[in-house]
Design a protein around this motif. Structure first.
Motif, mmCIF file in Angstrom:
data_model
loop_
_atom_site.group_PDB
_atom_site.id
_atom_site.type_symbol
_atom_site.label_atom_id
_atom_site.label_comp_id
_atom_site.label_asym_id
_atom_site.label_seq_id
_atom_site.Cartn_x
_atom_site.Cartn_y
_atom_site.Cartn_z
ATOM 1 N N ASN A 92 4.004 0.624 -18.917
ATOM 2 C CA ASN A 92 3.418 1.939 -19.202
ATOM 3 C C ASN A 92 3.731 2.932 -18.089
ATOM 4 N N CYS A 93 3.687 4.195 -18.437
ATOM 5 C CA CYS A 93 4.150 5.259 -17.543
ATOM 6 C C CYS A 93 3.216 5.520 -16.375
ATOM 7 N N ASP A 94 1.919 5.396 -16.595
ATOM 8 C CA ASP A 94 0.978 5.596 -15.487
ATOM 9 C C ASP A 94 1.220 4.579 -14.378
ATOM 10 N N ALA A 95 1.417 3.319 -14.760
ATOM 11 C CA ALA A 95 1.676 2.269 -13.772
ATOM 12 C C ALA A 95 3.003 2.517 -13.066
ATOM 13 N N ALA A 96 3.990 3.004 -13.808
ATOM 14 C CA ALA A 96 5.292 3.305 -13.207
ATOM 15 C C ALA A 96 5.165 4.410 -12.165
ATOM 16 N N PHE A 97 4.422 5.446 -12.504
ATOM 17 C CA PHE A 97 4.242 6.567 -11.582
ATOM 18 C C PHE A 97 3.513 6.116 -10.317
ATOM 19 N N ALA A 98 2.514 5.254 -10.493
ATOM 20 C CA ALA A 98 1.785 4.726 -9.332
ATOM 21 C C ALA A 98 2.715 3.910 -8.439
ATOM 22 N N LYS A 99 3.573 3.097 -9.033
ATOM 23 C CA LYS A 99 4.542 2.315 -8.254
ATOM 24 C C LYS A 99 5.474 3.213 -7.460
ATOM 25 N N LEU A 100 5.953 4.260 -8.112
ATOM 26 C CA LEU A 100 6.904 5.163 -7.463
ATOM 27 C C LEU A 100 6.265 5.919 -6.297
ATOM 28 N N LYS A 101 4.959 6.138 -6.377
ATOM 29 C CA LYS A 101 4.266 6.838 -5.294
ATOM 30 C C LYS A 101 3.945 5.891 -4.133
ATOM 31 N N GLN A 102 3.896 4.596 -4.447
ATOM 32 C CA GLN A 102 3.528 3.615 -3.433
ATOM 33 C C GLN A 102 4.717 3.076 -2.653
ATOM 34 N N GLU A 103 5.864 2.959 -3.328
ATOM 35 C CA GLU A 103 7.030 2.376 -2.666
ATOM 36 C C GLU A 103 8.313 3.041 -3.164
ATOM 37 N N PRO A 104 9.352 3.058 -2.343
ATOM 38 C CA PRO A 104 10.591 3.735 -2.738
ATOM 39 C C PRO A 104 11.431 2.885 -3.699
ATOM 40 N N PHE A 105 12.040 3.574 -4.674
ATOM 41 C CA PHE A 105 13.006 2.964 -5.566
ATOM 42 C C PHE A 105 14.256 3.829 -5.573
#
Length: 221
Positions: A37-50
């Motif tokens: 899901n997109c909310d979880a993806a956005f949280a991941k992107l804010k927490q660590e670099p991809f």
């Protein structure tokens, strides 16, 4: 590539994610994460670099509590926050207007179709994306070219005719409604000639089909 790339995959179907991961493992030793899901993806992107994000556009598992309702919302949020990740779309959406709007408005570096998303296609896309270049599946690229060429041919008179045609029972009723840039009325013969050219340009068999094609292409609402 010398760098061990970090890739985040976002899709609401785990089987699709598994297929993408399998293809990625054929072409490189990537550090791969995924979420459905997109909310979880956005949280991941804010927490660590991809380095790269691959996201679908439509998500069946969105709920009323979701802040980001689909891939387009996710991309907009990333761009608003200026999160430094290269964005690619992997989707089943092959409608020309959807493709055109996503590429024109959101400018993802890649637009891949799920039916064409094998190891070779992903490899081409990643190579281009890491060079800050664009990569579109061949079918997408061809549709973009056609949509752009149609845009060039659509003058104000053509748009007027296409918008007004569904409201009239007869073509002759358009005379007196359609105007040139200088404000003068377009004669019926000129309207009929314009319609004939539009049917050729949009490969329409009749005026009803012409309106359907124009709506599909996003030329009219």
């Amino acid at each position: 590539m010398s760098k061990n790339l970090k890739i985040l995959i976002v899709d609401d179907h785990q089987l699709i994610i598994d297929g993408i991961i399998s293809s990625l493992k054929e072409i490189g030793d990537y550090e791969i994460s995924s979420t459905t899901n997109c909310d979880a993806a956005f949280a991941k992107l804010k927490q660590e670099p991809f380095d790269i994000l691959f996201t679908d556009l439509s998500f069946d598992n969105d709920t009323v509590s979701a802040k980001l309702n689909g891939g387009e919302d996710l991309i907009k949020a990333i761009q608003k926050e200026e999160i430094p990740v290269k964005i690619g779309v992997i989707t089943a959406h092959s409608e020309i207007n959807r493709i055109f709007n996503v590429i024109q408005n959101l400018k993802p570096l890649a637009y891949l179709l799920k039916t064409k998303c094998g190891a070779t296609e992903l490899n081409f896309a990643i190579q281009k994306m890491m060079s800050n270049d664009f990569y579109y599946t061949h079918e997408v690229h061809q549709k973009m070219i056609r949509r752009a060429s149609i845009n060039i041919q659509m003058d104000e008179v053509a748009i007027q005719i296409l918008k007004e045609l569904p409201n009239q029972s007869k073509i002759s009723n358009l005379e007196g409604i359609i105007k040139k840039e200088d404000g003068t009325i377009l004669k019926l013969r000129s309207i009929e000639s314009k319609l004939a050219n539009l049917r050729i340009d949009l490969n329409a068999v009749n005026n009803t089909d012409l309106i359907l094609k124009a709506k599909e292409l996003g030329i009219i609402d």
